[in-house]
Design an enzyme around this catalytic site. Sequence first.
Site, PDB file in Angstrom:
ATOM      1  N   ASP A  54      -2.028   1.012  -2.616  1.00  0.00           N
ATOM      2  CA  ASP A  54      -1.439   0.237  -3.705  1.00  0.00           C
ATOM      3  C   ASP A  54       0.012  -0.134  -3.401  1.00  0.00           C
ATOM      4  O   ASP A  54       0.608   0.340  -2.430  1.00  0.00           O
ATOM      5  CB  ASP A  54      -1.498   1.031  -5.012  1.00  0.00           C
ATOM      6  CG  ASP A  54      -2.915   1.200  -5.523  1.00  0.00           C
ATOM      7  OD1 ASP A  54      -3.754   0.335  -5.227  1.00  0.00           O
ATOM      8  OD2 ASP A  54      -3.175   2.202  -6.223  1.00  0.00           O
ATOM      9  N   TYR A  75      -4.319  12.179   2.445  1.00  0.00           N
ATOM     10  CA  TYR A  75      -3.105  11.717   1.763  1.00  0.00           C
ATOM     11  C   TYR A  75      -2.185  12.901   1.501  1.00  0.00           C
ATOM     12  O   TYR A  75      -2.641  14.035   1.309  1.00  0.00           O
ATOM     13  CB  TYR A  75      -3.442  11.063   0.423  1.00  0.00           C
ATOM     14  CG  TYR A  75      -4.000   9.665   0.507  1.00  0.00           C
ATOM     15  CD1 TYR A  75      -3.148   8.554   0.444  1.00  0.00           C
ATOM     16  CD2 TYR A  75      -5.365   9.445   0.633  1.00  0.00           C
ATOM     17  CE1 TYR A  75      -3.654   7.265   0.511  1.00  0.00           C
ATOM     18  CE2 TYR A  75      -5.886   8.158   0.700  1.00  0.00           C
ATOM     19  CZ  TYR A  75      -5.021   7.071   0.633  1.00  0.00           C
ATOM     20  OH  TYR A  75      -5.533   5.803   0.703  1.00  0.00           O
TER      21      TYR A  75
END
Length: 252
Positions: free
Chosen positions: A52, A111
């Site tokens: 994002d 992540y």
Amino acid sequence: MRRYFIYLGYNGKNFRGWQIQPNGMTVQQSIEEALAILMRTPVPIVGAGRTDAGVHAHLMIAHFDWEEPIGDLVFLAEKLNRLLPKDIAVYKIVPVVPEAHARFDATSRTYKYYVTTKKDPFNHELVYKLPGRLDFEAMNEACKVLFDYIDFTSFSKLHTDVKTNNCHIQHAGWTQEGDIWVFTIRADRFLRNMVRAIVGTLLEVGRGRLTIDGFRNVIEAKDRCKAGTSVPGHALFLVDVTYPEELFPVED
């Protein structure tokens, strides 16, 4: 037709995410524009994921096709780096088998999210600063609950076009690095906004506003409204993507 994997990293601060979109510059667009200049024709790329706006990548992998073998991949990477902005770096380009797919063949993605409770003028753009204290022991206990489930609808962005909200979590936990706490999570795939929603809900546990059982109830509700607020993207990094060895041809 030959296929290649590009290994790259980027600071996402100045980008509207990875995927090309009409309302701002993206990482994918920057790379495709540079490739088009070098190859003198449009060269579309496909990334391992779609980070994002504001999210970073220590390691992102993307694939592209070219009609003929590329002789000097090191030189191509160097030329790409000269054209790309300073916040994108190509590490290397490697040949893969023709059917290899950067997104669909990935076996895991990892992540990291960075949190601190202390003010630091040098890392504020890459770490999420929170006031007060957090119970990281309780947050790590809550992480264990993630392994009991595969449906993470409660941590998914609403109204997405995915066919399933099932993900297999392979690792999740918090570790301390000086004054910074790092949340690391690895799974076969992630839903849109999933990591930031999980972190936001774990922080509710750390603040004492949500119990371990309450965290479990959030997952079982399969309702995004039951989970915590998503944390900002500036402290989130994609750090690793893995693939089967058979995608990489053995050099003679």
